[in-house]
Write a protein that holds these residues in place. Structure first.
Motif, mmCIF file in Angstrom:
data_model
loop_
_atom_site.group_PDB
_atom_site.id
_atom_site.type_symbol
_atom_site.label_atom_id
_atom_site.label_comp_id
_atom_site.label_asym_id
_atom_site.label_seq_id
_atom_site.Cartn_x
_atom_site.Cartn_y
_atom_site.Cartn_z
ATOM 1 N N ILE A 1 -3.681 1.519 -4.915
ATOM 2 C CA ILE A 1 -3.619 2.164 -3.599
ATOM 3 C C ILE A 1 -5.007 2.134 -2.951
ATOM 4 O O ILE A 1 -5.146 1.792 -1.774
ATOM 5 N N ILE A 2 -6.021 2.477 -3.726
ATOM 6 C CA ILE A 2 -7.403 2.476 -3.211
ATOM 7 C C ILE A 2 -7.791 1.075 -2.745
ATOM 8 O O ILE A 2 -8.364 0.903 -1.659
ATOM 9 N N ASN A 3 -7.468 0.078 -3.549
ATOM 10 C CA ASN A 3 -7.810 -1.300 -3.170
ATOM 11 C C ASN A 3 -7.089 -1.738 -1.890
ATOM 12 O O ASN A 3 -7.663 -2.415 -1.038
ATOM 13 N N GLU A 4 -5.824 -1.348 -1.751
ATOM 14 C CA GLU A 4 -5.068 -1.676 -0.531
ATOM 15 C C GLU A 4 -5.687 -0.979 0.686
ATOM 16 O O GLU A 4 -5.796 -1.570 1.756
ATOM 17 N N LYS B 1 -8.823 -0.039 0.993
ATOM 18 C CA LYS B 1 -10.106 -0.709 1.274
ATOM 19 C C LYS B 1 -9.869 -2.016 2.028
ATOM 20 O O LYS B 1 -10.566 -2.324 2.997
ATOM 21 N N LYS B 2 -8.857 -2.769 1.593
ATOM 22 C CA LYS B 2 -8.546 -4.042 2.242
ATOM 23 C C LYS B 2 -8.149 -3.793 3.705
ATOM 24 O O LYS B 2 -8.628 -4.462 4.613
ATOM 25 N N TYR B 3 -7.277 -2.810 3.912
ATOM 26 C CA TYR B 3 -6.821 -2.486 5.267
ATOM 27 C C TYR B 3 -8.006 -2.058 6.153
ATOM 28 O O TYR B 3 -8.098 -2.458 7.314
ATOM 29 N N LEU B 4 -8.909 -1.258 5.582
ATOM 30 C CA LEU B 4 -10.052 -0.750 6.349
ATOM 31 C C LEU B 4 -11.210 -1.748 6.402
ATOM 32 O O LEU B 4 -12.229 -1.472 7.023
ATOM 33 N N ASN B 5 -11.036 -2.888 5.728
ATOM 34 C CA ASN B 5 -12.080 -3.914 5.660
ATOM 35 C C ASN B 5 -13.374 -3.356 5.046
ATOM 36 O O ASN B 5 -14.475 -3.613 5.530
ATOM 37 N N LYS C 1 -3.327 6.603 10.268
ATOM 38 C CA LYS C 1 -2.188 5.681 10.405
ATOM 39 C C LYS C 1 -1.498 5.418 9.076
ATOM 40 O O LYS C 1 -0.508 4.712 9.022
ATOM 41 N N ILE C 2 -2.029 5.984 8.000
ATOM 42 C CA ILE C 2 -1.475 5.741 6.668
ATOM 43 C C ILE C 2 -0.209 6.572 6.459
ATOM 44 O O ILE C 2 -0.181 7.760 6.747
ATOM 45 N N ASN C 3 0.808 5.920 5.965
ATOM 46 C CA ASN C 3 2.076 6.560 5.664
ATOM 47 C C ASN C 3 1.906 7.382 4.376
ATOM 48 O O ASN C 3 1.606 6.838 3.317
ATOM 49 N N ALA C 4 2.103 8.691 4.477
ATOM 50 C CA ALA C 4 1.913 9.576 3.319
ATOM 51 C C ALA C 4 2.842 9.214 2.171
ATOM 52 O O ALA C 4 2.446 9.276 1.000
ATOM 53 N N ASN C 5 4.062 8.813 2.478
ATOM 54 C CA ASN C 5 5.003 8.424 1.427
ATOM 55 C C ASN C 5 4.467 7.223 0.639
ATOM 56 O O ASN C 5 4.526 7.195 -0.589
ATOM 57 N N TRP C 6 3.928 6.218 1.347
ATOM 58 C CA TRP C 6 3.341 5.057 0.671
ATOM 59 C C TRP C 6 2.157 5.483 -0.180
ATOM 60 O O TRP C 6 1.985 5.043 -1.308
ATOM 61 N N LEU C 7 1.329 6.364 0.359
ATOM 62 C CA LEU C 7 0.136 6.812 -0.345
ATOM 63 C C LEU C 7 0.503 7.479 -1.671
ATOM 64 O O LEU C 7 -0.136 7.260 -2.688
ATOM 65 N N GLY D 1 3.475 4.597 -3.396
ATOM 66 C CA GLY D 1 3.181 3.167 -3.417
ATOM 67 C C GLY D 1 4.343 2.340 -2.886
ATOM 68 O O GLY D 1 4.314 1.116 -2.917
ATOM 69 N N LYS D 2 5.383 2.990 -2.378
ATOM 70 C CA LYS D 2 6.571 2.287 -1.877
ATOM 71 C C LYS D 2 6.642 2.393 -0.356
ATOM 72 O O LYS D 2 6.132 3.326 0.235
ATOM 73 N N GLY D 3 7.312 1.407 0.231
ATOM 74 C CA GLY D 3 7.479 1.415 1.679
ATOM 75 C C GLY D 3 6.281 0.793 2.384
ATOM 76 O O GLY D 3 5.464 0.103 1.774
ATOM 77 N N GLU D 4 6.198 1.051 3.659
ATOM 78 C CA GLU D 4 5.116 0.500 4.475
ATOM 79 C C GLU D 4 3.867 1.353 4.354
ATOM 80 O O GLU D 4 3.944 2.580 4.324
ATOM 81 N N MET D 5 2.705 0.690 4.303
ATOM 82 C CA MET D 5 1.448 1.413 4.211
ATOM 83 C C MET D 5 1.154 2.154 5.517
ATOM 84 O O MET D 5 0.648 3.267 5.497
#
Length: 137
Positions: free
Chosen positions: A10-13, A15-19, A57-63, A66-70
């Protein structure tokens, strides 16, 4: 049965999203010490409230799962917020109209009470005059 989600993924995703390239920069972005972020990875935990407050903008459910849209679909969120705002406006208008009608009703009741008091006074005045007439006779 609880499904364990690897929080480092989750952290890596995130970081990737936030560049953001490094954990140090990500920790700075969150406003925490690098040691805290490292501890999260070791313990497989996250401070959800902190991350959501920094990444709105982060989806709490994904956070959490780990499922669904980030990302939250802002169009749907905005549409829902607009509906809620319209609903609140309608409810406020309804309440304002209710208050206005209650004030009118209150004024009418005051008038009715005033008229009732006058009628009562006049009726009592008539009875007294009749009593006075009888005494005089």
């Amino acid at each position: 049965m609880e499904i364990k989600v690897d929080k480092s993924i989750i952290i890596n995703e995130l970081k990737k999203y936030l560049n953001i390239k490094t954990d140090i920069k990500f920790a700075e972005f969150l406003g925490i010490r690098f040691n805290t972020l490292s501890s999260w990875k070791v313990k497989n935990i996250l401070d959800y409230d902190l991350i959501i407050s920094k990444c709105d903008k982060i989806n709490a459910n994904w956070l959490i799962t780990g499922k669904g849209e980030m990302l939250i679909d802002k169009e749907k969120t905005t549409s829902t917020e607009n509906l809620l705002n319209e609903n609140l406006k309608d409810r406020c208008k309804f309440l304002e109209e209710s208050v206005r009608l209650l004030k009118q009703e209150n004024e009418l009741l005051k008038r009715i009470l005033d008229l009732t008091d006058r009628i009562y006074f006049l009726e009592n005045s008539k009875h007294k005059s009749k009593k006075d007439q009888i005494k005089e006779d």
